[in-house]
Design an enzyme around this catalytic site. Structure first.
Site, PDB file in Angstrom:
ATOM      1  N   HIS A 126       0.831  -1.331  -0.117  1.00 38.31           N
ATOM      2  CA  HIS A 126      -0.052   0.001  -0.091  1.00 38.31           C
ATOM      3  C   HIS A 126       0.625   1.586  -0.227  1.00 38.31           C
ATOM      4  O   HIS A 126       0.318   2.494  -0.091  1.00 38.31           O
ATOM      5  CB  HIS A 126      -0.942   0.094   1.256  1.00 38.31           C
ATOM      6  CG  HIS A 126      -0.251  -0.264   2.441  1.00 38.31           C
ATOM      7  ND1 HIS A 126      -0.150  -1.160   3.291  1.00 38.31           N
ATOM      8  CD2 HIS A 126       0.348   0.767   3.378  1.00 38.31           C
ATOM      9  CE1 HIS A 126       0.570  -0.715   4.424  1.00 38.31           C
ATOM     10  NE2 HIS A 126       1.005   0.502   4.557  1.00 38.31           N
ATOM     11  N   SER A 127       2.090   1.291   0.243  1.00 38.37           N
ATOM     12  CA  SER A 127       3.143   2.248   0.231  1.00 38.37           C
ATOM     13  C   SER A 127       3.215   2.999  -1.041  1.00 38.37           C
ATOM     14  O   SER A 127       3.599   2.033  -2.093  1.00 38.37           O
ATOM     15  CB  SER A 127       4.444   1.808   0.804  1.00 38.37           C
ATOM     16  OG  SER A 127       5.129   2.832   0.565  1.00 38.37           O
ATOM     17  N   ALA A 128       3.073   4.319  -1.442  1.00 37.50           N
ATOM     18  CA  ALA A 128       3.141   4.820  -2.728  1.00 37.50           C
ATOM     19  C   ALA A 128       4.845   4.832  -3.310  1.00 37.50           C
ATOM     20  O   ALA A 128       5.038   4.534  -4.312  1.00 37.50           O
ATOM     21  CB  ALA A 128       2.708   6.260  -2.730  1.00 37.50           C
ATOM     22  N   ARG A 131       5.504   1.280  -4.329  1.00 37.86           N
ATOM     23  CA  ARG A 131       4.988   1.196  -5.616  1.00 37.86           C
ATOM     24  C   ARG A 131       5.604   1.778  -6.683  1.00 37.86           C
ATOM     25  O   ARG A 131       5.771   1.046  -7.865  1.00 37.86           O
ATOM     26  CB  ARG A 131       3.294   1.462  -5.528  1.00 37.86           C
ATOM     27  CG  ARG A 131       2.529   0.392  -4.776  1.00 37.86           C
ATOM     28  CD  ARG A 131       0.923   0.890  -4.973  1.00 37.86           C
ATOM     29  NE  ARG A 131       0.580   1.915  -3.721  1.00 37.86           N
ATOM     30  CZ  ARG A 131       0.127   3.198  -3.747  1.00 37.86           C
ATOM     31  NH1 ARG A 131      -0.031   3.619  -5.057  1.00 37.86           N
ATOM     32  NH2 ARG A 131      -0.042   3.813  -2.716  1.00 37.86           N
TER      33      ARG A 131
END
Length: 336
Positions: A126-128, A131
């Site tokens: 979920h970490s930008a 990603r």
């Protein structure tokens, strides 16, 4: 030696062939010959002669015009012998006929290494920032060994992780013992080390400076204000403040201006800065920020969805995971 394709090798003859194969088009120098003068019962002597033949084949390779643009690489899945500082060879010895074939592998210097090497990425889906690295890795063909590391569960504070990264943050990259953290530094490293297309991180100082500026903008302005407004909901179970929302809106206005004259954030071609910025923008959107109020940013996001490899399964899926965490935090303060 004859520089020709091997169709059949006669006793006492050595043939050198140049073969192109594989995704990265390595040059393979293949020498095949019979050593009818050698006793079959002396393998060490056979191997010694193979060393000599390998060295002569390497000298043959020097006649190729592309020699300076290639580097020797270790072939996988075969027994390899290092016989000279500049070459890596594979030796096959069939003692019953004293036949040997020696392959010298040369990979284009500009190509990323596709040898089976482990590149670990400690991450959360979920970490930008995480990603962004996963998207770039997919774009340049780098296979990552993903190691999920939960900050909420304190896995980043375990002694083995602290020994690797005293700053105990994710993403953290371990490229065969080379440890690096801070996502934008990792983006630059992966492209510089393994990327084939210079346009992703131009070598021209002015073009690279613009890419770097956009990366710093994402780190210090765009993503920083997304975190300032939304993170309190996750970690403190309280809503973001109007003051932080105003700063976030200002950051999107800056981004809107960047996109006035170019399709991508640092020019008309995609760069590593886009992988950082787009994960930030898409995170803000899925959390409820009105990205469609910024027409150029909204167009930019739509373009990325269509053209970025892995956007759906890596970026959008991660955004939805982040939204789930955010919704849990919102439910906590809504019940108060």
């Amino acid at each position: 030696m004859k520089n020709e394709q091997v169709n059949g090798t006669r006793r006492g003859e050595t043939v050198v062939s140049v073969v192109q194969r594989g995704y990265y088009s390595p040059i393979i120098l293949r020498t095949t010959g019979y050593n009818n003068e050698l006793p079959r019962v002396i393998p060490p002597m056979t191997v010694f002669v193979s060393f000599i033949r390998a060295f002569l084949a390497h000298l043959c390779f020097r006649e190729l015009e592309v020699q300076d643009d290639y580097r020797p690489v270790l072939p996988t899945g075969q027994c390899a012998l290092q016989v000279y500082p500049a070459i890596t060879v594979t030796v096959f010895v069939l003692l019953n006929r004293c036949k040997m074939t020696i392959d010298l592998y040369y990979l284009p210097a500009s190509a990323p290494c596709r040898c089976k090497m482990t590149i670990d990425l400690y991450y959360q889906p979920h970490s930008a920032p995480c990603r962004s690295i996963m998207l770039l890795a997919k774009a340049i063909g780098v296979e990552l060994n993903l190691k999920k590391t939960s900050i909420l569960d304190g896995e980043h504070l375990k002694p083995e992780f602290l020994k690797m990264n005293p700053q105990h943050c994710i993403p953290t990259l371990d490229d065969n013992g080379f440890i690096l953290w801070e996502s934008r530094a990792i983006l630059a490293y992966l492209q510089s080390q393994y990327g084939k297309h210079e346009s992703l991180y131009p070598k021209d100082p002015k073009k690279r400076a613009v890419v770097d500026q956009r990366l710093y903008f994402d780190m210090g302005t765009l993503y920083a204000n997304i975190a300032a407004y939304y993170y309190p909901t996750i970690f403190q179970k309280i809503p973001g403040s109007p003051k932080d929302l105003k700063k976030l809106e200002e950051a999107f206005t800056f981004l809107e201006n960047f996109l006035t004259f170019s399709a991508w954030v640092a020019g008309d071609r995609i760069t590593i800065a886009d992988y950082a910025v787009i994960t930030s923008v898409s995170t803000a959107e899925v959390l409820g920020f009105p990205v469609n109020n910024y027409h150029k940013v909204n167009r930019y996001l739509s373009k990325a969805r269509k053209e970025m490899a892995g956007h759906e399964e890596i970026n959008h899926a991660g955004c939805l995971a982040f939204k789930k965490i955010m919704d849990s935090g919102r439910a906590s303060f809504d019940r108060r």
